[in-house]
Design a protein around this motif. Structure first.
Motif, short mmCIF file in Angstrom:
data_model
loop_
_atom_site.label_atom_id
_atom_site.label_comp_id
_atom_site.label_asym_id
_atom_site.label_seq_id
_atom_site.Cartn_x
_atom_site.Cartn_y
_atom_site.Cartn_z
N MET A 1 0.86 -1.18 0.00
CA MET A 1 0.00 0.00 0.00
C MET A 1 0.90 1.23 0.00
N SER A 2 0.66 2.13 -0.92
CA SER A 2 1.48 3.33 -1.00
C SER A 2 1.05 4.34 0.06
N ILE A 3 1.95 5.28 0.37
CA ILE A 3 1.71 6.23 1.45
C ILE A 3 0.89 7.42 0.95
N HIS A 4 -0.23 7.67 1.63
CA HIS A 4 -1.10 8.80 1.31
C HIS A 4 -1.46 9.50 2.61
N THR A 5 -0.52 10.25 3.16
CA THR A 5 -0.76 10.92 4.43
C THR A 5 -1.97 11.84 4.33
N LEU A 6 -2.85 11.73 5.29
CA LEU A 6 -4.10 12.49 5.24
C LEU A 6 -3.91 13.95 5.67
N GLY A 7 -2.86 14.22 6.42
CA GLY A 7 -2.57 15.60 6.78
C GLY A 7 -3.43 16.17 7.88
N ARG A 8 -4.17 15.32 8.56
CA ARG A 8 -4.96 15.77 9.71
C ARG A 8 -5.20 14.58 10.63
N SER A 9 -5.58 14.86 11.84
CA SER A 9 -5.80 13.79 12.81
C SER A 9 -7.17 13.83 13.46
N THR A 10 -7.98 14.83 13.11
CA THR A 10 -9.35 14.89 13.60
C THR A 10 -10.31 14.77 12.42
N PHE A 11 -11.40 14.08 12.66
CA PHE A 11 -12.32 13.75 11.57
C PHE A 11 -13.76 13.86 12.06
N GLY A 12 -14.61 14.30 11.16
CA GLY A 12 -16.02 14.39 11.50
C GLY A 12 -16.33 15.53 12.45
N ASP A 13 -17.59 15.64 12.79
CA ASP A 13 -18.09 16.71 13.66
C ASP A 13 -18.48 16.09 15.00
N PRO A 14 -17.94 16.59 16.11
CA PRO A 14 -18.33 16.04 17.43
C PRO A 14 -19.83 16.01 17.65
N ALA A 15 -20.54 16.90 16.98
CA ALA A 15 -22.00 16.93 17.12
C ALA A 15 -22.65 15.70 16.51
N ASP A 16 -21.89 14.97 15.68
CA ASP A 16 -22.43 13.77 15.03
C ASP A 16 -22.18 12.49 15.85
N ALA A 17 -21.64 12.64 17.05
CA ALA A 17 -21.40 11.46 17.89
C ALA A 17 -22.68 10.66 18.05
N GLY A 18 -22.57 9.36 17.83
CA GLY A 18 -23.73 8.48 17.96
C GLY A 18 -24.53 8.30 16.68
N LYS A 19 -24.21 9.09 15.64
CA LYS A 19 -24.95 8.96 14.38
C LYS A 19 -24.27 7.91 13.51
N LEU A 20 -25.01 6.85 13.18
CA LEU A 20 -24.47 5.74 12.42
C LEU A 20 -25.40 5.39 11.28
N MET A 21 -24.83 4.89 10.19
CA MET A 21 -25.67 4.32 9.15
C MET A 21 -26.04 2.90 9.56
N THR A 22 -27.08 2.36 8.96
CA THR A 22 -27.42 0.97 9.24
C THR A 22 -26.43 0.06 8.51
N ILE A 23 -26.37 -1.18 8.93
CA ILE A 23 -25.47 -2.12 8.26
C ILE A 23 -25.93 -2.35 6.82
N GLU A 24 -27.23 -2.26 6.60
CA GLU A 24 -27.77 -2.40 5.24
C GLU A 24 -27.29 -1.25 4.34
N GLU A 25 -27.30 -0.04 4.88
CA GLU A 25 -26.80 1.11 4.12
C GLU A 25 -25.31 0.97 3.81
#
Length: 200
Positions: A1-25
Motif C-alpha cells: 500500500m502506497s503512502i497517502h498521508t491524510l494531513g490531519r488527525s481529527t475527523f467528522g463533527d463532534p455533534a455527530d457522535a452516535g450517528k451511524l448508518m445501518t449495516i444495510e446502508e
C-alpha cells in the motif's frame, strides 16, 4: 500500500457522535463503490471479526458493536476506485453523511504508516491488528483443500515467517499493530480463524 498521508488527525463533527448508518446502508455503499468481490469479502471478514471482538472481548453494547462493524466494513471502500486517494475519499463521504467521528477516525487509523493517523482507542488498535492478519489468514485458507476447516494457528505462524507467502502482506505492520495491544499473536490468529470462516 502506497503512502497517502491524510494531513490531519481529527475527523467528522463532534455533534455527530452516535450517528451511524445501518449495516444495510453500509452494504449498499460497498455494492456501489467496490465491484471487486474479493475486496468486498475482505471488508466483510474484517467487519465480522471487529464486531465479534467488540461483543466478546470488550463487552460492547449493540450500538458500539455496530461502530466497530461499520469501521471494518468500510475501511477499504475507496481502495479500488480511488487508489491514489485511499482513505481520503471514504472519510469525506462519511463526514458528508454525518457519521460518528469515532468510526471515521478508526478508518483513518487502520494504517498509521500510510495515512499518518495514530490509533487512539481499542477500536482503532484492533482494526490495525485485524486488517493485515485477516487477509493473510484468508490467503492461507484459499490454498487448503478444506479451506478453514482444520486450520491451526501453528500453520499460520509458520507461513508468517515465510516471506514468499502472501508477500504483499506487510509483516512489519502486523508486528507494529500487535505491539500496541496486550493480546498475543497466537490468540489473535485463533480468533480470526474462528470468526471469519463463515463469512461469504
Amino acid at each position: 500500500m502506497s503512502i497517502h498521508t491524510l494531513g490531519r488527525s481529527t475527523f467528522g463533527d463532534p455533534a455527530d457522535a452516535g450517528k451511524l448508518m445501518t449495516i444495510e446502508e453500509a452494504h449498499q455503499l460497498l455494492e456501489e463503490w467496490v465491484p471487486n468481490e474479493r475486496l468486498r469479502l475482505h471488508m466483510k471478514q474484517v467487519a465480522a471479526v471487529m464486531k465479534a471482538w467488540a461483543l466478546e472481548r470488550e463487552g460492547a453494547d449493540a450500538t458500539t458493536a455496530l461502530k466497530w462493524e461499520l469501521a471494518g466494513l468500510l475501511h477499504d471502500a475507496d481502495w479500488e476506485k480511488h487508489p491514489d486517494d485511499h482513505c481520503r475519499v471514504i472519510i469525506e463521504e462519511l463526514e458528508r453523511r454525518h457519521i460518528d467521528p469515532e468510526v471515521i477516525h478508526c478508518i483513518a487509523s487502520h494504517g498509521p504508516r500510510y495515512f499518518g493517523v495514530e490509533p487512539n482507542n481499542t477500536m482503532d488498535k484492533m482494526i490495525y491488528v485485524f486488517d493485515e492478519l485477516s487477509g493473510f489468514i484468508h490467503a492461507a485458507a484459499l490454498i487448503r483443500p478444506t479451506r478453514y476447516e482444520g486450520m491451526d494457528v501453528k500453520s499460520i505462524l509458520k507461513k508468517l515467517k515465510t516471506p514468499s507467502f502472501a508477500a504483499q502482506v506487510n509483516r512489519d505492520d502486523i508486528t507494529d499493530a500487535l505491539s500496541r495491544i496486550d493480546t498475543p499473536l497466537e490468540e489473535i490468529v485463533q480468533f480470526v480463524i474462528e470468526h471469519q470462516k463463515e463469512v461469504v
